[in-house]
Design a protein around this motif. Structure first.
Motif, mmCIF file in Angstrom:
data_model
loop_
_atom_site.group_PDB
_atom_site.id
_atom_site.type_symbol
_atom_site.label_atom_id
_atom_site.label_comp_id
_atom_site.label_asym_id
_atom_site.label_seq_id
_atom_site.Cartn_x
_atom_site.Cartn_y
_atom_site.Cartn_z
ATOM 1 N N LEU A 271 0.834 -1.203 0.000
ATOM 2 C CA LEU A 271 0.000 0.000 0.000
ATOM 3 C C LEU A 271 0.872 1.258 0.000
ATOM 4 O O LEU A 271 0.633 2.199 -0.761
ATOM 5 C CB LEU A 271 -0.905 -0.032 1.229
ATOM 6 N N LEU A 284 -0.415 11.180 4.441
ATOM 7 C CA LEU A 284 -1.511 10.283 4.133
ATOM 8 C C LEU A 284 -1.249 8.862 4.628
ATOM 9 O O LEU A 284 -2.174 8.136 4.970
ATOM 10 C CB LEU A 284 -1.762 10.284 2.622
ATOM 11 N N GLU A 285 0.034 8.477 4.695
ATOM 12 C CA GLU A 285 0.341 7.132 5.171
ATOM 13 C C GLU A 285 -0.229 6.896 6.557
ATOM 14 O O GLU A 285 -0.787 5.844 6.845
ATOM 15 C CB GLU A 285 1.850 6.919 5.209
ATOM 16 N N TYR A 286 -0.077 7.877 7.428
ATOM 17 C CA TYR A 286 -0.589 7.724 8.801
ATOM 18 C C TYR A 286 -2.100 7.600 8.776
ATOM 19 O O TYR A 286 -2.687 6.770 9.460
ATOM 20 C CB TYR A 286 -0.175 8.914 9.656
ATOM 21 N N VAL A 288 -3.989 6.595 6.360
ATOM 22 C CA VAL A 288 -4.367 5.297 5.801
ATOM 23 C C VAL A 288 -4.226 4.202 6.856
ATOM 24 O O VAL A 288 -5.105 3.362 7.042
ATOM 25 C CB VAL A 288 -3.496 4.978 4.565
#
Lengths: 312, 393
Positions: A271, A284-286, A288
């Motif tokens: 991902l 955005l990783e956090y 997500v």
């Protein structure tokens, strides 16, 4: 077969993500491209495997991220670029991981401190110790031999992929052994397990030790991959927990397979890779990860009554 | 989720021809418009500051030769310090934002060594705010109450620390350095030229070294920090006027592993990259390794004056440049404090030179006996205790 079915959804998600990556980046389909992905995922997969042991026994290990940082910073300071120091330091790092796991386990089971608190405390102690020792700026350098494991290949296959294979196999064998069954019994119903003769405390301590060792191996691979940094382990504990939950392992213990937990780590890494390939970064990783952790637990709770006993 | 992510991405498509064309189109457009590659201009961008800083790079600083920490670029207005004149020995105080990265570590050691040079400093009290605004506010209040003769402040953040500094100004001569505050009440504000000059130095180098249409990846640490925002906004202006194709602008969190992964992904996605721009060089070595591990030549790259990068540069014969934000600026506040207490004039805005390291000057700055995260422009070589105090051999 039943094992595969219970862990089915995560493999499906992983497969979809891998296809999407391959569409965005055809090089991914070549052996070198795919191996590069596995190599990058290896530390997280190993951490997730370690975290699985703790979670399936009904506990948490929040200290693994800062333990990874400690490993890398200590290694650099002790090795100072000296090849001869590599092997003793590697042994020391494994011992350190084992010791931290042992302390986590003994405090949790012996003093009856909830593992959430024990390992949170350990996380703070370790990151504080690193900060105190380095002042935020790690010193020293890793040797080429040390970096080989995270960076170089053995023939066409990266070392980290080989190490991942060994660790993954060991984790599966361990879960198929009597220890694995006792571990699941402990996480499923502590009292029932104790009454049927399982030494619950000892089993959990071992789970923490496995997690500590996994963090040591992950630290060695990460240090090798990217070099010395005081931030290397930041947030890894949450990534590992997210991966395990994503693999369908039930928080609270007793259900879920180690293979699925590792697949969860691959999925998370896939991902991140996909987000990166589409130029979506950072923050955005956090977000997500947060959505995943909530969604996965919610999905698990909805299907909980239909679930069978855990499989390896 | 993923679908939305795909749509939200406005990065140029992988086909080189179309993105090169769009960049070429934007090259003729006015500076303020955004090109597809570099995104919107930062809200921190101020054209006048940008012009001023780029101009300062060419100016010859006033002051003693070979001692850039005592030099000043276009000093202009001088602060009248007659009212602060007093006899020694002095008690100097320092409120430090943090020592939480190698740059600040090197600077802090350099400042302590500078203090040790001056016999007239009888006492030096330093408090470390550990990167917390609230702690620094109480640190400043505490130091003001301690009877300091002069107070040096390296603010953690600009806006939040301004009232604390404003409160201290009437009681003690205040010297601010590194990051600024929104008041001109300090006697002097000391720092090198600044972020625009840093960012432009790197971007101009890439424009010169990378052929037209070449693919450049820009790596930033974090959004929203003024010194970093100005670096990127200057680079954006330079790139928008060029014929380079900025294929990505990514945040690395200053994390080496993440940097390496991002660069590897971009190499895979684009086949190759022709240049890498960075807003700070701490992770430059990780970026270089990404090319090495992919079996590709390292393209033109921007780093900083850290020894590990300089070492890599030398060994690999890289095409590189290292803009700097020199750590020798940590010496200047101590020198300024003593001048103020002796009633000597100091520039109200004290701008120090901000050199860049090029392949010609690389050998001057590469110091194999120093640790990998040592910053070459510490101006500390002549200080007592060098190199051992800075971790060197």
């Amino acid at each position: 077969m039943r094992a595969l079915r219970s862990a089915g959804p995560i493999f499906l998600v992983l497969a979809v993500l891998l296809v999407l990556i391959a569409v965005a980046n055809p090089f991914f389909l070549e052996p070198a491209g795919f191996l590069a992905f596995v190599k990058r995922a290896a530390p997280l997969v190993i951490l997730a495997a370690g975290q699985y042991f703790v979670i399936v026994s009904g506990e948490f290990d929040l200290s693994v991220g800062s333990l990874v940082t400690v490993q890398v910073v200590v290694a650099a300071r002790l090795i100072e670029g000296d090849e001869a120091a590599t092997w003793p330091v590697l042994a020391l790092l494994l011992a350190l991981g084992l010791l931290v796991g042992l302390v986590n386990g003994v405090i949790t089971t012996g003093l009856r401190v909830p593992s959430f608190i024990t390992t949170l405390g350990m996380m703070l102690v370790l990151s504080g110790a690193v900060f105190l020792w380095t002042g935020g700026a790690p010193r020293g350098a890793l040797s080429e031999t040390f970096r080989m494991f995270g960076r170089k290949d053995l023939g066409p296959v990266p070392w980290s992929v080989l190490i991942l294979l060994v660790v993954g196999t060991a984790a599966i064998l361990l879960m198929r052994s009597d220890f694995g069954k006792r571990l699941i019994a402990t996480g499923d119903n502590e009292r029932a397990a104790a009454l049927s003769g399982v030494r619950v405390g000892r089993t959990r301590v071992l789970a923490f030790v496995v997690s500590g060792l996994a963090a040591a191996v992950a630290g060695i691979l990460l240090g090798g991959f990217a070099g010395v940094s005081a931030q290397v382990g930041q947030g890894l504990e949450f990534q590992a927990i997210t991966a395990v939950v994503l693999g369908g392992v039930v928080l609270g213990g007793g259900r879920g397979s180690v293979v699925a937990a590792m697949a969860g780590a691959f999925t998370l890494e896939a991902l991140f890779t996909l987000l990166n390939l589409h130029g979506i970064s950072g923050a955005l990783e956090y977000a997500v990860q947060g959505v995943i952790i909530i969604a996965a637990v919610a999905a698990g709770a909805v299907r909980l009554p239909l679930r069978r006993a855990a499989r390896v | 989720m993923l679908l939305a992510a795909g749509c939200a991405s406005d990065k140029p498509a992988a086909t080189g021809a179309t993105s090169a064309a769009s960049t070429a189109a934007s090259a003729s457009a006015p500076v303020a418009t955004t090109s597809s590659g570099t995104g919107e201009q930062s809200k921190f961008f101020v054209q006048a500051d940008f012009d001023a800083q780029l101009g300062m790079r060419a100016q010859t600083p006033e002051g003693p030769e070979g001692k850039p920490w005592e030099q000043a670029i276009a000093p202009g207005e001088k602060a009248d310090t007659a009212k602060y004149k007093k006899d020694g020995p002095y008690h100097l105080c320092f409120s430090n934002a943090a020592v939480n990265n190698p740059w600040r570590q090197v600077g802090w050691k350099t400042m302590q060594a500078e203090v040790a040079l001056h016999k007239e400093i009888a006492k030096f009290t330093a408090l470390d705010a550990e990167g917390k605004d609230d702690k620094q506010i109480s640190d400043i209040a505490e130091l003001v109450g301690k009877g300091c003769d002069a107070l040096i402040v390296s603010p953690n953040t600009t806006a939040t620390l301004t009232p604390a500094v404003t409160g201290a100004c009437p009681k003690v001569p205040v010297i601010v350095f590194d990051r600024g505050v929104d008041t001109d009440c300090p006697v002097t504000f000391i720092n090198p030229i600044g972020g625009y000059a840093f960012g432009a130095d790197g971007a101009e180098f890439l424009v010169e070294k990378v052929p037209a249409g070449g693919k450049v990846l820009a790596l930033r640490i974090l959004p929203g920090v003024d010194v970093l925002e100005t670096r990127w906004s200057a680079a954006k202006v330079v790139f928008d006027k060029s014929r380079l194709d900025v294929v990505g602008v990514e945040f690395t969190d200053g994390d080496a592993a993440k940097t390496k992964s991002i660069v590897s992904d971009y190499i895979q996605r684009n086949g190759k990259l022709d240049g890498v721009w960075m807003d700070a060089g701490a992770t430059a070595v990780a970026a270089v390794e990404a090319f090495e591990d992919a079996g590709q030549p390292v393209p033109a790259i921007v780093g900083e004056d850290q020894q590990d990068f300089l070492q890599k540069w030398k060994e690999g014969g890289l095409t590189a440049v290292a803009p700097t934000y020199p750590t020798y600026q940590w010496r200047t506040p101590v020198i300024a404090a003593l001048k103020i207490l002796k009633g000597e004039e100091v520039p109200k805005t004290w701008k120090l030179p901000q050199p860049k390291i090029t392949s010609e000057s690389l050998d001057t700055y590469l110091q194999p006996n120093m640790p990998p995260l040592h910053y070459a422009l510490c101006g500390c070589e002549d200080l007592p205790g060098f190199p051992a105090k800075w971790g060197g051999k």
